[in-house]
Scaffold this motif. Sequence first.
Motif, mmCIF file in Angstrom:
data_model
loop_
_atom_site.group_PDB
_atom_site.id
_atom_site.type_symbol
_atom_site.label_atom_id
_atom_site.label_comp_id
_atom_site.label_asym_id
_atom_site.label_seq_id
_atom_site.Cartn_x
_atom_site.Cartn_y
_atom_site.Cartn_z
ATOM 1 N N PHE A 115 5.458 36.302 11.707
ATOM 2 C CA PHE A 115 5.681 34.905 11.328
ATOM 3 C C PHE A 115 4.614 33.979 11.907
ATOM 4 C CE2 PHE A 115 9.583 37.270 11.854
ATOM 5 C CZ PHE A 115 10.143 37.134 10.599
ATOM 6 N N ARG A 116 4.434 32.844 11.231
ATOM 7 C CA ARG A 116 3.578 31.775 11.752
ATOM 8 C C ARG A 116 4.060 30.445 11.184
ATOM 9 N NH1 ARG A 116 -2.013 33.266 8.669
ATOM 10 N NH2 ARG A 116 -1.395 32.604 6.603
ATOM 11 N N GLU A 117 3.720 29.384 11.882
ATOM 12 C CA GLU A 117 4.088 28.039 11.427
ATOM 13 C C GLU A 117 3.367 27.723 10.128
ATOM 14 O OE1 GLU A 117 3.594 24.906 14.279
ATOM 15 O OE2 GLU A 117 4.538 26.091 15.862
ATOM 16 N N MET A 171 6.086 19.689 5.325
ATOM 17 C CA MET A 171 7.349 19.988 6.000
ATOM 18 C C MET A 171 7.142 21.200 6.907
ATOM 19 S SD MET A 171 9.446 21.522 2.707
ATOM 20 C CE MET A 171 10.837 22.231 3.498
ATOM 21 N N GLU A 172 7.931 21.258 7.970
ATOM 22 C CA GLU A 172 7.813 22.368 8.903
ATOM 23 C C GLU A 172 8.596 23.562 8.387
ATOM 24 O OE1 GLU A 172 8.811 21.253 12.906
ATOM 25 O OE2 GLU A 172 7.686 19.390 12.747
ATOM 26 N N ARG A 173 7.885 24.682 8.205
ATOM 27 C CA ARG A 173 8.520 25.922 7.764
ATOM 28 C C ARG A 173 7.940 27.072 8.574
ATOM 29 N NH1 ARG A 173 7.524 26.300 1.462
ATOM 30 N NH2 ARG A 173 5.423 25.882 2.145
ATOM 31 N N ILE A 174 8.557 28.226 8.432
ATOM 32 C CA ILE A 174 8.047 29.435 9.076
ATOM 33 C C ILE A 174 7.642 30.396 7.970
ATOM 34 C CG2 ILE A 174 8.575 31.379 10.582
ATOM 35 C CD1 ILE A 174 10.673 29.567 11.933
ATOM 36 N N GLU A 175 6.370 30.707 7.921
ATOM 37 C CA GLU A 175 5.855 31.623 6.906
ATOM 38 C C GLU A 175 6.129 33.061 7.333
ATOM 39 O OE1 GLU A 175 1.697 32.516 4.484
ATOM 40 O OE2 GLU A 175 1.608 31.427 6.379
ATOM 41 N N ALA A 176 6.551 33.895 6.391
ATOM 42 C CA ALA A 176 6.791 35.323 6.629
ATOM 43 C C ALA A 176 5.630 36.110 6.028
ATOM 44 C CB ALA A 176 8.109 35.750 5.995
ATOM 45 N N LEU A 177 5.037 36.968 6.843
ATOM 46 C CA LEU A 177 3.885 37.766 6.434
ATOM 47 C C LEU A 177 4.170 39.245 6.650
ATOM 48 C CD1 LEU A 177 1.395 35.592 8.483
ATOM 49 C CD2 LEU A 177 1.590 35.541 6.004
ATOM 50 N N HIS A 203 9.116 32.677 3.139
ATOM 51 C CA HIS A 203 9.420 31.884 4.330
ATOM 52 C C HIS A 203 10.749 32.307 4.947
ATOM 53 C CE1 HIS A 203 6.350 29.384 2.406
ATOM 54 N NE2 HIS A 203 6.069 29.024 3.633
ATOM 55 N N LEU A 204 10.925 31.954 6.201
ATOM 56 C CA LEU A 204 12.149 32.255 6.941
ATOM 57 C C LEU A 204 12.859 30.947 7.261
ATOM 58 C CD1 LEU A 204 13.919 34.328 8.517
ATOM 59 C CD2 LEU A 204 12.470 33.861 10.496
ATOM 60 N N PHE A 205 14.160 30.902 6.973
ATOM 61 C CA PHE A 205 14.970 29.712 7.230
ATOM 62 C C PHE A 205 16.193 30.089 8.061
ATOM 63 C CE2 PHE A 205 12.759 29.091 3.195
ATOM 64 C CZ PHE A 205 12.119 27.878 3.425
ATOM 65 N N ASP A 206 16.770 29.109 8.715
ATOM 66 C CA ASP A 206 17.942 29.322 9.576
ATOM 67 C C ASP A 206 19.255 28.966 8.880
ATOM 68 O OD1 ASP A 206 16.588 30.263 11.865
ATOM 69 O OD2 ASP A 206 16.057 28.227 12.446
ATOM 70 N N ASP A 207 19.359 29.229 7.586
ATOM 71 C CA ASP A 207 20.586 28.884 6.859
ATOM 72 C C ASP A 207 21.191 30.101 6.153
ATOM 73 O OD1 ASP A 207 18.718 29.243 4.864
ATOM 74 O OD2 ASP A 207 18.993 27.273 3.960
ATOM 75 N N TYR A 221 -2.282 38.730 -6.070
ATOM 76 C CA TYR A 221 -3.305 38.209 -5.165
ATOM 77 C C TYR A 221 -3.038 36.736 -4.842
ATOM 78 C CZ TYR A 221 -7.765 36.849 -3.183
ATOM 79 O OH TYR A 221 -8.740 36.340 -2.333
ATOM 80 N N ALA A 222 -2.725 35.939 -5.856
ATOM 81 C CA ALA A 222 -2.494 34.503 -5.649
ATOM 82 C C ALA A 222 -1.357 34.260 -4.666
ATOM 83 C CB ALA A 222 -2.201 33.817 -6.982
ATOM 84 N N VAL A 223 -0.278 35.029 -4.767
ATOM 85 C CA VAL A 223 0.854 34.852 -3.860
ATOM 86 C C VAL A 223 0.547 35.449 -2.495
ATOM 87 C CG1 VAL A 223 3.252 35.524 -3.404
ATOM 88 C CG2 VAL A 223 2.596 34.665 -5.664
ATOM 89 N N MET A 224 0.095 36.683 -2.466
ATOM 90 C CA MET A 224 -0.013 37.403 -1.195
ATOM 91 C C MET A 224 -1.235 37.042 -0.365
ATOM 92 S SD MET A 224 1.890 40.931 -1.739
ATOM 93 C CE MET A 224 2.315 40.805 -0.027
ATOM 94 N N ARG A 225 -2.327 36.651 -0.996
ATOM 95 C CA ARG A 225 -3.542 36.356 -0.230
ATOM 96 C C ARG A 225 -3.857 34.865 -0.168
ATOM 97 N NH1 ARG A 225 -2.955 40.562 2.481
ATOM 98 N NH2 ARG A 225 -4.610 39.622 3.700
ATOM 99 N N GLU A 226 -3.289 34.066 -1.100
ATOM 100 C CA GLU A 226 -3.549 32.629 -1.119
ATOM 101 C C GLU A 226 -2.283 31.809 -0.882
ATOM 102 O OE1 GLU A 226 -5.431 32.294 -4.983
ATOM 103 O OE2 GLU A 226 -7.411 32.664 -4.097
ATOM 104 N N ALA A 227 -1.182 32.482 -0.537
ATOM 105 C CA ALA A 227 0.105 31.841 -0.215
ATOM 106 C C ALA A 227 0.650 30.985 -1.353
ATOM 107 C CB ALA A 227 0.007 31.044 1.076
ATOM 108 N N ASP A 228 0.399 31.409 -2.579
ATOM 109 C CA ASP A 228 0.996 30.749 -3.736
ATOM 110 C C ASP A 228 2.492 31.094 -3.744
ATOM 111 O OD1 ASP A 228 1.222 29.305 -6.046
ATOM 112 O OD2 ASP A 228 -0.093 30.574 -7.256
#
Length: 182
Positions: free
Chosen positions: A131-133, A139-145, A155-159, A70-77
Motif C-alpha cells: 500500500f501507499r498513500e 482526497m486521501e486514499r490508500i492505493e493497493a498495489l 484502493h483500500l477503505f475502512d468500510d 496497462y492503463a490501469v495497472m501501470r498508469e493507475a487508471d
Amino acid sequence: MKSKFSLLFFLTFVITFAFQACGQKKDKTIKTTTANVISKPNNPYYSNTDTSKINIPNSEWKKVLPADVYAVMREADTERPFTGKYWDADTKGTYYCASCGNLLFKSTAKFASSCGWPSFFEQENKKSIVFREDNSIGMERIEALCGRCGGHLGHLFDDGPKPTGKRYCMNSIALDFIPDKM
C-alpha cells in the motif's frame, strides 16, 4: 464556487453512472477457464507460482500487457463502475494479478459492496498486496498495489465487513480468476 463545483461533479458522476449501468446483463457466472488464465505466452513475467518480487520498467510492461490492462495497472487508471467482469461475480475460486500472476484473493473473502468494483475484506497473505498513500484526486486514499510487480490494483477503505472492517476495492481488469474445480 466550491459548492457549485461539487454539485456539478456529483451530477456528472450520477449521470455517467446511470448511462453505464443501463442495459448491462447481470450474469454472475464467470466463464473464464483455467486454460486461458494460467498461460500468458506474450507475458514472460506472468507466473501463478513464482512469488519473487520483480522490477520491470513500464516500457517493457507496455510491450506485454494489453493497452487497457496497462492503463490501469501501470498508469493507475480506473475502470468505470459496474463494467468489470468480476464486480458482482460469485463463482468460487482464486484471484491473481493480471500483470504477473501473483496470488491476491480467495473468493471466500469477496463480498457484495454495491460500489461497482469487486470488493474483498482480506488479501490472501501479508505480502500479496502492498500500500501507499494516494492523494491524486484531491482526497486521501490508500492505493493497493501488487506485492510482486507493483501494479495498481485499486484502493483500500475502512468500510468493509467483519472480521477485518476493510474493503479492498479492486479493478476487475487488474485481476485474473481461476475457478475452483467442481
